[in-house]
Write a protein that holds these residues in place. Structure first.
Motif, PDB file in Angstrom:
ATOM      1  N   GLU A 197       0.835  -1.210   0.000  1.00  0.00           N
ATOM      2  CA  GLU A 197       0.000   0.000   0.000  1.00  0.00           C
ATOM      3  C   GLU A 197       0.869   1.260   0.000  1.00  0.00           C
ATOM      4  O   GLU A 197       0.456   2.317  -0.472  1.00  0.00           O
ATOM      5  N   LEU A 198       2.086   1.141   0.549  1.00  0.00           N
ATOM      6  CA  LEU A 198       2.983   2.305   0.632  1.00  0.00           C
ATOM      7  C   LEU A 198       3.778   2.541  -0.656  1.00  0.00           C
ATOM      8  O   LEU A 198       4.433   3.582  -0.801  1.00  0.00           O
ATOM      9  N   LEU A 199       3.726   1.577  -1.605  1.00  0.00           N
ATOM     10  CA  LEU A 199       4.594   1.656  -2.794  1.00  0.00           C
ATOM     11  C   LEU A 199       4.606   3.015  -3.497  1.00  0.00           C
ATOM     12  O   LEU A 199       5.665   3.488  -3.895  1.00  0.00           O
ATOM     13  N   PRO A 200       3.444   3.670  -3.643  1.00  0.00           N
ATOM     14  CA  PRO A 200       3.490   4.951  -4.362  1.00  0.00           C
ATOM     15  C   PRO A 200       4.284   6.046  -3.654  1.00  0.00           C
ATOM     16  O   PRO A 200       4.661   7.022  -4.291  1.00  0.00           O
ATOM     17  N   VAL A 201       4.526   5.905  -2.363  1.00  0.00           N
ATOM     18  CA  VAL A 201       5.180   7.026  -1.653  1.00  0.00           C
ATOM     19  C   VAL A 201       6.557   6.701  -1.081  1.00  0.00           C
ATOM     20  O   VAL A 201       7.230   7.574  -0.545  1.00  0.00           O
ATOM     21  N   ILE A 202       6.991   5.421  -1.143  1.00  0.00           N
ATOM     22  CA  ILE A 202       8.336   5.116  -0.632  1.00  0.00           C
ATOM     23  C   ILE A 202       9.270   4.796  -1.797  1.00  0.00           C
ATOM     24  O   ILE A 202       8.825   4.560  -2.915  1.00  0.00           O
ATOM     25  N   GLY A 203      10.563   4.787  -1.523  1.00  0.00           N
ATOM     26  CA  GLY A 203      11.561   4.479  -2.550  1.00  0.00           C
ATOM     27  C   GLY A 203      12.920   4.905  -2.033  1.00  0.00           C
ATOM     28  O   GLY A 203      13.003   5.763  -1.145  1.00  0.00           O
ATOM     29  N   PRO A 204      13.992   4.323  -2.559  1.00  0.00           N
ATOM     30  CA  PRO A 204      15.339   4.637  -2.049  1.00  0.00           C
ATOM     31  C   PRO A 204      15.722   6.103  -2.201  1.00  0.00           C
ATOM     32  O   PRO A 204      16.597   6.583  -1.492  1.00  0.00           O
ATOM     33  N   GLN A 205      15.084   6.837  -3.137  1.00  0.00           N
ATOM     34  CA  GLN A 205      15.359   8.274  -3.273  1.00  0.00           C
ATOM     35  C   GLN A 205      14.165   9.103  -2.809  1.00  0.00           C
ATOM     36  O   GLN A 205      14.181  10.327  -2.934  1.00  0.00           O
TER      37      GLN A 205
END
Ligand code: NAD
Length: 428
Positions: A143-151
């Protein structure tokens, strides 16, 4: 004009809870000493983004329940946002917002290229099986995929989450993008790109800061009598490090209550017991005390390493320590803080004292991005350098401006973010 300002006002939004108000009140106390413009000060009052999620999970008995999940990102001015994920019955949007704000100042104070974030799921992890926690973590991560990421935003462990939780998050993210992305989380197992010394970093950092304070105060750490509230990742390791440096740990506690032995506890035996039994509840030697009693014990150094809001206006007048070290985030309420300041009891503030965790998380992320790993001695040395440097800056600002160490730490952090915001300007 006045009407435009009224409709733009971001106060009284959903995150406006008591803990967020504490973060705001601390900020307002520090801003006048930070020498920044009102436009920049106003921008930094509010989180950039707050996400509320509903997280459906299948329980072991096949029932389905939907949990509330949150992620709040306060400032991305200096780089990706960074902050823990907690599983707790008290998790709310306002709690995450306050913790995200503190993460921003903490990262900036330590001169890490990050802003603050925090997230979590409102649940009782102690009532859930490992399989349920895994399904919860994997669904929350998707569910968090759209807002998390290594950058973009890099999660880490917090209350009731650990290396295993981070491994599930890393795996879920990696399966979505099609290749291993160790740099998406920190605090993960060493086997998948975690850093040596990350597990111990927060607790060990707490004691590095205490040791620096003792030097400045002219105290010998080995002669101090210490009380530690919370016996998890932060408190357990802080207690171990204090004992390893020769200090006497007379009392510790976890959620089940405290144990006192004026002669000094066998911390390592208690850690082994806790690891085997999941709590200190059945620990037999020493005298059992409540957490309230523990906080008021006469001692030299009181380490608060459990959770927020432990020293408040209700008990600050009865705290019997010469120095308080905040291993937890926000363990002293705004009112409790003022009472302790009036009583002349110095507080080593959370954004400095527990910053060892995010600092070694930063080292972990850098190692993951470079695919090149450092050894334990190097990481420990780099951490001590960073914490000593931050401590000295805080101590100096506090002396120069005659303000508490907390306000001085906030001033140092706010200045870093404000300078970057000023340089970048307002888009568009
Ligand atoms: P944890 O879950 O490993 O440990 C928490 C400990 O506190 C447990 O021993 C628990 O039993 C105890 N506890 C909970 N409620 C209590 C209460 N009311 N009274 C007494 N003890 C209680 O969590 P942690 O990672 O050690 O985090 C503790 C605090 O430190 C939190 O405020 C967290 O945000 C902060 N923190 C953690 C890290 C990290 O790297 N883990 C970094 C910075 C700050």
């Amino acid at each position: 004009m006045a009407q435009i300002e009224e409709t733009a006002a971001l106060t009284h939004l959903e995150w406006d809870t008591p803990l967020f108000q504490t973060a705001v009140a601390q900020y307002e106390q520090a801003v006048p000493y930070a020498d920044i413009s009102e436009g920049v000060a106003e921008r930094l009052r509010y989180p950039e983004r707050a996400v509320m999620l509903s997280v459906p999970v299948r329980l072991d008995d096949e029932r389905r329940v939907v949990f509330a999940g949150y992620r709040v990102q306060h400032s991305s001015v200096l780089g990706p946002t960074k902050g823990g994920i907690r599983y707790d019955t008290e998790v709310t949007l306002g709690e995450c917002a306050a913790l995200a704000v503190w993460m921003t100042w903490k990262c900036a104070l330590l001169k890490l290229p990050y802003g603050g974030a925090k997230g979590g799921v409102r649940c009782n992890p102690r009532q859930m099986s490992q399989a349920e926690l895994e399904r919860l973590t994997r669904r929350f991560t998707s569910e968090l995929l759209p807002v998390i990421g290594p950058q973009e935003d890099i999660p880490a462990p917090d209350m009731a989450t650990n290396e295993q939780t981070m491994a599930w998050m890393m795996d879920t993210y990696s399966m979505q993008v099609g290749h291993a992305v160790p740099e998406i989380v920190t605090g993960k197992p060493i086997s998948i790109g975690g850093s040596v010394f990350r597990h111990e970093a927060t607790g060990a950092g707490v004691v590095m800061v205490i040791a620096r304070a003792c030097e400045r105060l002219g105290w010998n750490l080995a002669e101090q009598r210490c009380v530690v509230q919370g016996f998890g990742n932060v408190g357990g390791i802080a207690a171990h490090e204090l004992a390893a440096r020769g200090a006497t740990v007379i009392a510790v506690s976890d959620v089940s209550g405290g144990v006192l032995d004026e002669e000094g506890l066998d911390v390592d035996a208690m850690l082994a017991f806790e690891a085997a039994n999941g709590s200190l509840e059945a620990w037999e030697s020493g005298r059992r005390i409540t957490n309230d009693e523990l906080l008021e014990l006469p001692c030299d150094i009181l380490v608060l390493a459990a959770r927020e809001d432990q020293v408040t206006e209700g008990n600050a007048g009865r705290i019997n320590a010469r120095l308080i070290a905040e291993g937890a985030n926000g363990p002293t309420s705004f009112e409790g803080d003022s009472i302790l300041a009036e009583r002349g009891i110095p507080i080593l503030p959370d954004i400095l004292t527990n910053a060892g965790g995010v600092t070694v998380s930063y080292f972990e992320w850098v190692q993951d991005l470079g695919r090149l790993f450092w050894d334990r001695a190097e990481i420990r040395r780099k951490l001590a350098e960073k914490l000593d440097d931050a401590f000295d800056r805080v101590w100096d600002v506090s002396a120069e401006r005659s303000i508490t160490l907390r306000t001085a730490a906030l001033v140092a952090g706010i200045r870093e973010v404000a300078a970057a915001l000023e340089a970048r300007g307002l888009y568009p």
